[in-house]
Motif scaffolding. Structure first.
Motif, mmCIF file in Angstrom:
data_model
loop_
_atom_site.group_PDB
_atom_site.id
_atom_site.type_symbol
_atom_site.label_atom_id
_atom_site.label_comp_id
_atom_site.label_asym_id
_atom_site.label_seq_id
_atom_site.Cartn_x
_atom_site.Cartn_y
_atom_site.Cartn_z
ATOM 1 N N ILE A 15 0.868 -1.180 0.000
ATOM 2 C CA ILE A 15 0.000 0.000 0.000
ATOM 3 C C ILE A 15 0.902 1.227 0.000
ATOM 4 C CG2 ILE A 15 -1.422 1.391 1.572
ATOM 5 C CD1 ILE A 15 -3.019 -1.051 2.246
ATOM 6 N N THR A 19 -2.186 4.457 -3.745
ATOM 7 C CA THR A 19 -3.266 3.461 -3.704
ATOM 8 C C THR A 19 -4.228 3.655 -2.542
ATOM 9 O OG1 THR A 19 -2.073 1.836 -2.337
ATOM 10 C CG2 THR A 19 -1.671 1.782 -4.714
ATOM 11 N N ALA A 20 -3.822 4.413 -1.518
ATOM 12 C CA ALA A 20 -4.674 4.522 -0.324
ATOM 13 C C ALA A 20 -4.407 5.826 0.428
ATOM 14 C CB ALA A 20 -4.416 3.333 0.607
ATOM 15 N N ILE A 24 -5.954 4.832 5.771
ATOM 16 C CA ILE A 24 -5.738 3.414 5.449
ATOM 17 C C ILE A 24 -4.271 3.051 5.665
ATOM 18 C CG2 ILE A 24 -5.801 1.666 3.632
ATOM 19 C CD1 ILE A 24 -8.553 2.516 4.664
ATOM 20 N N ARG A 25 -3.380 3.915 5.207
ATOM 21 C CA ARG A 25 -1.935 3.630 5.342
ATOM 22 C C ARG A 25 -1.525 3.477 6.799
ATOM 23 N NH1 ARG A 25 -1.550 8.086 1.844
ATOM 24 N NH2 ARG A 25 -0.188 9.234 3.264
ATOM 25 N N VAL A 88 -9.035 -2.215 6.055
ATOM 26 C CA VAL A 88 -8.222 -2.368 4.845
ATOM 27 C C VAL A 88 -8.700 -3.564 4.028
ATOM 28 C CG1 VAL A 88 -5.876 -2.584 3.940
ATOM 29 C CG2 VAL A 88 -6.258 -1.436 6.133
ATOM 30 N N HIS A 92 -7.025 -1.838 -1.760
ATOM 31 C CA HIS A 92 -6.116 -0.751 -1.390
ATOM 32 C C HIS A 92 -4.670 -1.042 -1.798
ATOM 33 C CE1 HIS A 92 -9.361 0.118 1.726
ATOM 34 N NE2 HIS A 92 -9.269 1.223 1.026
#
Length: 418
Positions: A15, A19-20, A24-25, A88, A92
Motif C-alpha cells: 500500500i 493506492t490509499a 488506510i496507510r 483495509v 487498497h
C-alpha cells in the motif's frame, strides 16, 4: 519442451500514497519492532523478503518458488498481521511481478514514486529496510542483487541529475506550509514532537527559517536532549526540551506544533485543546497520525496532515520535471541489466542453479544465454510487462516463451553452422 525446474519469482505487493489515503496507510504501517515478526511470517512461504514501511508506503518485496499461492495471499497476510481487516481491503493494494516489481523498487529508490519527487529520505529508509532483512537472514541472491542496483541508481539520481537540487522532504514541506500560512516564521515558537530523523530534519528547516524558539519533546526525554544538543553544536538558536507528560501544559506557548513520532496511538486528543486561547497550527506528519482528527473541530486550532501538503509538493515538483527523463533513462538502463541477469537464472543449466562450479562447457552456455537475452532485451522487457507483470503464472509463461525462443535460436544456429 523440457520442463523447467522450480523458479524463483520476484514480486512486490503493498500500500502506498497512490493506492490509499493516510487513514488506510496508518492501519497497515509496520513499526520497526514488528518487522522481525513479519519477516518470520513471510519466510514461511517465501525464499526471500524485505519489508519497507514509511509514512507513505508499506511494501513487501519477496521472492517465491510457490505458484500455488497468489498475490492476494500476501495482501491478506499483511492485513491479518496488522489486525486491520475492518479498515483495509485487497483493493487498497498494488501488486506486481518480476519486471514490474523491479521497476517499482527502482522508482522508489530514485524517489520517482515518492509523494514528493526528489524526497531526500527514501533512499536511506530503503537502505535501513534492506539492512534489517539482511540481519534477519531474509534476503538472498535476487533481493541482494536488486537492492544493490537500487542503491546505485538512487545515488546516481542524486549526483548526476538535478532531481534533488532544492528537493523537499516531508519535513521541509511541512515547514514551507507553515511559512505560507503565517507569512513568516521569524519569532514564532515551534513545538516539535519526536526526536528521530524526521524531527531532526524538521528542526534544521525551522532553524534556517529563523524561528524564535524551538521546543522539543519525546517519549524518551534523553533522546530529545541529545537532539537539541546536537543541533546546537552547529546552529545558534533558542531551544529547550520538555517532558512528554508536560506537553499539554505548553500548548498555549506554541504558535506551531509539528509532530512526527512512531506512536501507535494519538499523542494529542481533542480534549487537550479545551483551554486553547491562542491560535495554533498543528502539522501532523506521522503515520499512524499523532494528532486525533477530531482536534480539527477545536477553536483556535488549524490541523493539517501529510495529505494536505499537495500545494507544496506540486510547486516543487514542477522545478524538477526537467530532469525526469534523465532519471527514467537511468532506471531503464539498470532494469535492462537486471532483467538480463534475472531471466538468465531459469535458462541456465540446472547444475548452476544448485550452486556447482561451472566447467568450460557450462561457461560457454552462460555466455550464450546472456548473449541471447541481450540481443532480445527489448522484446524480453515488453513480454515481461505485458504478460508477466500481474501474477506468478504470467512469469512462468514468459520464462517458457524465452526457453522456446532460446532453443529455436540455438537450433537455427546449429543449422547455419552445419
Amino acid at each position: 519442451m523440457e520442463q523447467l525446474h522450480q523458479q524463483s519469482i520476484l514480486f512486490a505487493v503493498g500500500i502506498n500514497h497512490k493506492t490509499a489515503p493516510v487513514e488506510i496507510r496508518e492501519q497497515i504501517f509496520v513499526h520497526e519492532d514488528e518487522i522481525p515478526a513479519l519477516l518470520t511470517e513471510l519466510r514461511k512461504t517465501l525464499v526471500e523478503a524485505v519489508v519497507l514501511s514509511t509514512c507513505n508506503r508499506t511494501e513487501i518485496y519477496g521472492v517465491t518458488t510457490r505458484t500455488d499461492l497468489d498475490l492476494d495471499f500476501y495482501k491478506d497476510l499483511l492485513i491479518n498481521f496488522k489486525g486491520a481487516e475492518t479498515f483495509v481491503s485487497r483493493e487498497h493494494f498494488f501488486a506486481s511481478v518480476s519486471c514490474a516489481a523491479c521497476q517499482q523498487l527502482f522508482q522508489v529508490a530514485t524517489s520517482l514514486d515518492s509523494k514528493i519527487v526528489g524526497d531526500t529520505q527514501i533512499l536511506g529508509q530503503l537502505r535501513d529496510a534492506y539492512a534489517v532483512a539482511k540481519r534477519h537472514e531474509a534476503t538472498g541472491k535476487i533481493l541482494n542483487q536488486l537492492h544493490q542496483r537500487a542503491f546505485k541508481i538512487g545515488k546516481q539520481a542524486r549526483t548526476e541529475t538535478r532531481l534533488h537540487k532544492g528537493a523537499v522532504s516531508i519535513s521541509l514541506a511541512a515547514v514551507e506550509l507553515a511559512a505560507e500560512i503565517f507569512g513568516s516564521l521569524t519569532g514564532k515558537t515551534v513545538l516539535v514532537i519526536g526526536a528521530g530523523e524526521t524531527a531532526r530534519m524538521t528542526a534544521e528547516c525551522l532553524i534556517q527559517r529563523r524561528v524564535g524558539k524551538i521546543l522539543i519533546t519525546n517519549r524518551t526525554r534523553s533522546n530529545a536532549d541529545e537532539l537539541l544538543e546536537s543541533l546546537k553544536k552547529s546552529n545558534n538558536f533558542a531551544g529547550e526540551t520538555i517532558a512528554l507528560n508536560e506537553l499539554k501544559n505548553h500548548l498555549n506557548e506554541a504558535d506551531i506544533i509539528i509532530s512526527s513520532t512512531s506512536s501507535p496511538a494519538p499523542v494529542l486528543e481533542k480534549t487537550d485543546f479545551d483551554r486553547q486561547t491562542n491560535k495554533i497550527l498543528l502539522i501532523d506528519i506521522a503515520v499512524p497520525r499523532d494528532i486525533a482528527p477530531e482536534v480539527a473541530e477545536c477553536k483556535n486550532v488549524l490541523l493539517k496532515n501529510i495529505d494536505d501538503l499537495h500545494s507544496i509538493v506540486d510547486r516543487n515538483s514542477r522545478r524538477r520535471m526537467a530532469d525526469l527523463p534523465l532519471v527514467k533513462r537511468i532506471i531503464m538502463k539498470e532494469m535492462s541489466n537486471f532483467l538480463v541477469w534475472y531471466y538468465s537464472l531459469p535458462l541456465l543449466p540446472t547444475v548452476l542453479q544448485c550452486g556447482a562450479k561451472p566447467d568450460k562447457e557450462i561457461q560457454s552456455e552462460i555466455v550464450r544465454v546472456k548473449e541471447f537475452l541481450l540481443a532480445n532485451v527489448s522484446h524480453v522487457h515488453k513480454l515481461a510487462m505485458q504478460n508477466g507483470a500481474e501474477n506468478f503464472a504470467g512469469h512462468v509463461e514468459v520464462v517458457n516463451t524465452l526457453v522456446a525462443m532460446k532453443n529455436a535460436a540455438l537450433t537455427l544456429r546449429l543449422e547455419i553452422e552445419a
